[in-house]
Design a protein around this motif. Structure first.
Motif, PDB file in Angstrom:
ATOM      1  N   ASP A  15      60.289  24.774  18.476  1.00 36.46           N
ATOM      2  CA  ASP A  15      59.582  23.722  18.124  1.00 36.46           C
ATOM      3  C   ASP A  15      58.743  23.403  19.548  1.00 36.46           C
ATOM      4  OD1 ASP A  15      58.702  21.503  16.778  1.00 36.46           O
ATOM      5  OD2 ASP A  15      60.659  20.543  16.720  1.00 36.46           O
ATOM      6  N   ASP A  16      58.080  22.261  19.121  1.00 39.98           N
ATOM      7  CA  ASP A  16      57.103  21.856  20.551  1.00 39.98           C
ATOM      8  C   ASP A  16      58.332  20.791  20.834  1.00 39.98           C
ATOM      9  OD1 ASP A  16      54.796  23.093  20.353  1.00 39.98           O
ATOM     10  OD2 ASP A  16      53.966  21.836  18.630  1.00 39.98           O
ATOM     11  N   THR A  17      58.494  21.063  22.064  1.00 36.80           N
ATOM     12  CA  THR A  17      59.374  20.139  22.968  1.00 36.80           C
ATOM     13  C   THR A  17      58.664  19.675  24.272  1.00 36.80           C
ATOM     14  OG1 THR A  17      60.540  22.052  23.914  1.00 36.80           O
ATOM     15  CG2 THR A  17      61.438  21.092  21.912  1.00 36.80           C
ATOM     16  N   PRO A  18      59.220  18.569  24.867  1.00 38.03           N
ATOM     17  CA  PRO A  18      58.708  18.268  26.249  1.00 38.03           C
ATOM     18  C   PRO A  18      59.232  19.490  27.184  1.00 38.03           C
ATOM     19  CG  PRO A  18      60.463  16.670  25.515  1.00 38.03           C
ATOM     20  CD  PRO A  18      60.156  17.560  24.371  1.00 38.03           C
ATOM     21  N   HIS A  19      58.528  19.734  27.968  1.00 41.91           N
ATOM     22  CA  HIS A  19      58.787  20.613  29.184  1.00 41.91           C
ATOM     23  C   HIS A  19      58.437  20.218  30.340  1.00 41.91           C
ATOM     24  CE1 HIS A  19      58.871  23.653  25.823  1.00 41.91           C
ATOM     25  NE2 HIS A  19      59.364  24.466  26.500  1.00 41.91           N
ATOM     26  N   SER A  20      59.085  20.725  31.446  1.00 40.94           N
ATOM     27  CA  SER A  20      58.754  20.176  32.910  1.00 40.94           C
ATOM     28  C   SER A  20      58.257  21.569  33.566  1.00 40.94           C
ATOM     29  CB  SER A  20      59.885  19.483  33.626  1.00 40.94           C
ATOM     30  OG  SER A  20      60.820  20.456  34.023  1.00 40.94           O
ATOM     31  N   ILE A  21      57.184  21.474  34.091  1.00 39.84           N
ATOM     32  CA  ILE A  21      56.460  22.618  34.550  1.00 39.84           C
ATOM     33  C   ILE A  21      56.375  22.399  36.062  1.00 39.84           C
ATOM     34  CG2 ILE A  21      54.369  23.927  34.683  1.00 39.84           C
ATOM     35  CD1 ILE A  21      53.632  22.608  32.043  1.00 39.84           C
ATOM     36  N   ILE A  22      56.991  23.414  37.008  1.00 42.25           N
ATOM     37  CA  ILE A  22      57.046  23.077  38.271  1.00 42.25           C
ATOM     38  C   ILE A  22      55.930  24.126  39.103  1.00 42.25           C
ATOM     39  CG2 ILE A  22      58.445  23.428  40.401  1.00 42.25           C
ATOM     40  CD1 ILE A  22      59.704  21.666  38.487  1.00 42.25           C
ATOM     41  N   TYR A  23      55.091  23.606  39.718  1.00 45.50           N
ATOM     42  CA  TYR A  23      54.023  24.184  40.586  1.00 45.50           C
ATOM     43  C   TYR A  23      54.506  24.071  41.980  1.00 45.50           C
ATOM     44  CZ  TYR A  23      50.899  22.976  36.909  1.00 45.50           C
ATOM     45  OH  TYR A  23      50.212  22.963  35.584  1.00 45.50           O
ATOM     46  N   ILE A  24      54.090  25.153  42.731  1.00 46.88           N
ATOM     47  CA  ILE A  24      53.991  25.439  44.090  1.00 46.88           C
ATOM     48  C   ILE A  24      52.900  25.402  44.381  1.00 46.88           C
ATOM     49  CG2 ILE A  24      54.426  26.977  46.285  1.00 46.88           C
ATOM     50  CD1 ILE A  24      56.983  25.609  45.302  1.00 46.88           C
ATOM     51  N   ASN A  25      51.956  24.563  45.259  1.00 48.82           N
ATOM     52  CA  ASN A  25      50.660  24.604  45.391  1.00 48.82           C
ATOM     53  C   ASN A  25      49.952  24.706  43.859  1.00 48.82           C
ATOM     54  OD1 ASN A  25      50.926  24.374  47.956  1.00 48.82           O
ATOM     55  ND2 ASN A  25      50.354  26.419  48.633  1.00 48.82           N
ATOM     56  N   ASP A  26      49.141  25.530  43.867  1.00 48.19           N
ATOM     57  CA  ASP A  26      48.538  25.635  42.362  1.00 48.19           C
ATOM     58  C   ASP A  26      49.013  26.811  41.492  1.00 48.19           C
ATOM     59  OD1 ASP A  26      46.788  23.604  43.137  1.00 48.19           O
ATOM     60  OD2 ASP A  26      45.639  25.045  43.847  1.00 48.19           O
ATOM     61  N   GLU A  27      50.383  27.099  41.885  1.00 49.40           N
ATOM     62  CA  GLU A  27      50.924  28.437  41.054  1.00 49.40           C
ATOM     63  C   GLU A  27      51.933  27.803  40.107  1.00 49.40           C
ATOM     64  OE1 GLU A  27      49.777  31.533  41.415  1.00 49.40           O
ATOM     65  OE2 GLU A  27      48.322  31.179  42.862  1.00 49.40           O
ATOM     66  N   ILE A  28      52.130  28.229  38.927  1.00 50.27           N
ATOM     67  CA  ILE A  28      53.134  27.843  38.295  1.00 50.27           C
ATOM     68  C   ILE A  28      54.471  28.676  38.453  1.00 50.27           C
ATOM     69  CG2 ILE A  28      54.134  27.722  35.781  1.00 50.27           C
ATOM     70  CD1 ILE A  28      51.404  26.967  34.689  1.00 50.27           C
ATOM     71  N   THR A  29      55.543  27.833  38.713  1.00 51.07           N
ATOM     72  CA  THR A  29      56.717  28.833  39.232  1.00 51.07           C
ATOM     73  C   THR A  29      57.843  28.846  38.225  1.00 51.07           C
ATOM     74  OG1 THR A  29      58.589  28.804  40.863  1.00 51.07           O
ATOM     75  CG2 THR A  29      57.141  26.805  40.937  1.00 51.07           C
ATOM     76  N   SER A  30      57.886  27.563  37.485  1.00 47.69           N
ATOM     77  CA  SER A  30      58.916  27.582  36.247  1.00 47.69           C
ATOM     78  C   SER A  30      58.358  26.628  35.339  1.00 47.69           C
ATOM     79  CB  SER A  30      60.450  27.407  36.834  1.00 47.69           C
ATOM     80  OG  SER A  30      60.502  26.077  37.295  1.00 47.69           O
ATOM     81  N   VAL A  31      59.122  26.833  34.030  1.00 47.17           N
ATOM     82  CA  VAL A  31      58.760  25.953  33.126  1.00 47.17           C
ATOM     83  C   VAL A  31      60.051  25.967  32.353  1.00 47.17           C
ATOM     84  CG1 VAL A  31      57.516  25.966  30.774  1.00 47.17           C
ATOM     85  CG2 VAL A  31      56.317  26.969  32.683  1.00 47.17           C
ATOM     86  N   ARG A  32      60.459  24.584  32.213  1.00 43.32           N
ATOM     87  CA  ARG A  32      61.646  24.308  31.507  1.00 43.32           C
ATOM     88  C   ARG A  32      61.545  23.600  30.479  1.00 43.32           C
ATOM     89  NH1 ARG A  32      64.468  21.134  35.364  1.00 43.32           N
ATOM     90  NH2 ARG A  32      64.202  19.318  34.072  1.00 43.32           N
ATOM     91  N   CYS A  33      62.416  23.698  29.488  1.00 38.08           N
ATOM     92  CA  CYS A  33      62.468  22.991  28.204  1.00 38.08           C
ATOM     93  C   CYS A  33      63.585  21.956  28.327  1.00 38.08           C
ATOM     94  CB  CYS A  33      63.006  24.075  26.957  1.00 38.08           C
ATOM     95  SG  CYS A  33      63.140  22.772  25.380  1.00 38.08           S
ATOM     96  N   GLU A  34      63.100  20.557  27.909  1.00 41.88           N
ATOM     97  CA  GLU A  34      64.120  19.647  28.456  1.00 41.88           C
ATOM     98  C   GLU A  34      65.040  19.407  27.226  1.00 41.88           C
ATOM     99  OE1 GLU A  34      61.692  16.386  29.855  1.00 41.88           O
ATOM    100  OE2 GLU A  34      61.811  17.155  31.891  1.00 41.88           O
ATOM    101  N   GLU A  35      64.744  19.960  26.046  1.00 45.08           N
ATOM    102  CA  GLU A  35      65.905  19.738  25.194  1.00 45.08           C
ATOM    103  C   GLU A  35      66.978  20.757  25.186  1.00 45.08           C
ATOM    104  OE1 GLU A  35      65.606  17.964  22.217  1.00 45.08           O
ATOM    105  OE2 GLU A  35      63.860  16.966  23.466  1.00 45.08           O
TER     106      GLU A  35
END
Ligand SMILES: [Zn+2]
Length: 114
Positions: free
Chosen positions: A17-37
Motif C-alpha cells: 500500500d501507499d504509506t508514509p515513509h521517512s527518507i534519510i539523506y546524507i548531503n544529497d544522497e538518499i541513504t535509507s527509506v523506512r516505511c513508518e507503518e
C-alpha cells in the motif's frame, strides 16, 4: 556533512500500500527509506568517506572568486597571506568536521552491526 530526514508517501512492498515513509539523506544522497507503518527499511549504500572528502575538497578548494582575483594579481603576496585566511575560518570548519566525524562513526557502527 548533513543528515536530513524527509517524509513522503511511497508504495511499500510489505504493506502492499501507499504509506508514509521517512527518507534519510546524507548531503544529497538518499541513504535509507523506512516505511513508518511496518518499519521495513531499505538502506542504500552510501560511500560515506567519498561524501566526506568531496565536501572537504569543495570547502577547501572552492574559494570565493575574490581570492582567485588576488591570486592572479600577486601570487607571492597571496601565498604569504594564505595561512591567515585559512586560519580565519577554522571554527566553522572544525564544527562541521566534528559533525561529519560523528556521522561517519554512526555509519561505521551501523555497518558492523549488520
Ligand atoms: Zn510498510
Amino acid at each position: 556533512m548533513k543528515e536530513t530526514e524527509m517524509k513522503a508517501s511511497l508504495f511499500c512492498l510489505q504493506c502492499n500500500d501507499d504509506t508514509p515513509h521517512s527518507i534519510i539523506y546524507i548531503n544529497d544522497e538518499i541513504t535509507s527509506v523506512r516505511c513508518e507503518e511496518c518499519q521495513h527499511t531499505v538502506s542504500i549504500q552510501v560511500d560515506i568517506m567519498k561524501e566526506f572528502y568531496k565536501e572537504i575538497y569543495e570547502r577547501v578548494f572552492t574559494k570565493p572568486s575574490r581570492i582567485t582575483q588576488e591570486y592572479r594579481q600577486d601570487l607571492s603576496h597571496f601565498l604569504s597571506r594564505l595561512p591567515f585566511r585559512v586560519a580565519s575560518k577554522p571554527y566553522r570548519l572544525m564544527r562541521d568536521l566534528n559533525e561529519s566525524r560523528k556521522l561517519i562513526q554512526q555509519y561505521r557502527n551501523k555497518k558492523k552491526s549488520v
